[in-house]
Design an enzyme around this catalytic site. Structure first.
Site, PDB file in Angstrom:
ATOM      1  CB  SER A  84     -11.768  14.775 -19.732  1.00  0.00           C
ATOM      2  OG  SER A  84     -12.052  15.055 -18.374  1.00  0.00           O
ATOM      3  CE1 TYR A 119      -6.372  16.714 -18.750  1.00  0.00           C
ATOM      4  CE2 TYR A 119      -8.705  16.795 -18.194  1.00  0.00           C
ATOM      5  CZ  TYR A 119      -7.593  16.077 -18.596  1.00  0.00           C
ATOM      6  OH  TYR A 119      -7.703  14.730 -18.838  1.00  0.00           O
TER       7      TYR A 119
END
Length: 254
Positions: A142, A155
């Site tokens: 990500s 996250y």
């Protein structure tokens, strides 16, 4: 009269491929000529993806957080299809929350699927590929593995670990002809994004603010991410390993 049989297509396994980026990646690799194995926890969605793809596509239900499941999954593919050439480590879950207040149970849950399951999939794939002449593992990380965004710390940490794993695994597995790379999507228009956007107090203003921060002026589509995976899985990327390819419209280049 002699006949010449065509070589069997290479086999790609895509985890978490029942929607969003995973489904788009499965579709793109199928278009590229791979025999594609779609995995996920939803039989309904998985079978729908495979039905859309048609021949050379199979769905295998899998909960990658279960002990030994990655080994069972990939061994099943090797035993029934004959090989595993590409593994796309895509399965993950989102998490948001104020860092100082995140319960330990949520931290463990996020790391269980985003980090530990991804590591065990890489291990299982690497063992098969080591014994069969090599292959390619592509991790989906990500933009948040490289930048800080409020409420996304857990996250980010789970994906940052996979970015670090990518470089370390690439060096360690290179002698076995196993390439390990990653794709780092930016904000992508997936069902998850749409759900998040709908929950915002002013979705229109939020969407405009997201796009304003992207130099190319638009969100990524799942197909944008799938195209990057397709390249890293292709013979054209045969000399590329240990890299993370941002697919974020220039967001992390600012």
């Amino acid at each position: 009269m002699s006949t010449t049989s065509l070589p069997a297509p290479s086999v790609a396994v895509v985890t978490g491929a029942t929607s969003g980026i995973g489904a788009a990646t499965a579709e793109r690799l199928h278009q590229d000529g791979f025999h594609v194995v779609v995995t996920g926890r939803s039989q309904e969605r998985g079978k729908a993806v495979v039905a859309e793809l048609g021949p050379r596509a199979h769905f295998l239900e899998a909960d990658l957080t279960s002990d030994g499941e990655p080994d069972r999954l990939l061994r099943h593919v090797a035993d029934h299809i004959g090989r595993v050439d590409i593994v796309v480590n895509n399965a993950a879950q989102d998490h948001t929350g104020d860092l100082l207040d995140v319960p330990v149970a949520e931290i463990r849950s996020t790391f269980e699927i985003n980090t530990i399951a991804a590591i065990t999939v890489l291990q299982a794939a690497g063992r098969l590929m080591r014994d069969n002449g090599g292959g390619s593992i592509i991790n989906i990380t990500s933009r948040l593995a490289s930048i800080g965004v409020p409420t996304m710390a857990i996250y980010s940490a789970s994906k940052g670990a996979i970015k670090a794993l990518t470089t370390a695994a690439a060096v360690e597995l290179a002698p076995h002809n196993i390439r390990v790379n990653a794709v780092a999507p930016g904000m992508t228009r997936t069902p998850l994004y749409e759900t998040w956007l709908a929950a915002q107090p002013d979705p229109h203003a939020t969407a405009a603010g997201v796009v304003d921060g992207i130099p190319l002026g638009r969100l990524a589509s799942p197909d944008d991410v799938a195209a990057a995976v397709s390249y890293l899985a292709s013979p054209g990327a045969a000399y590329i390993t240990g890299t993370t390819l941002p697919v974020d419209g220039g967001y992390t280049a600012r």
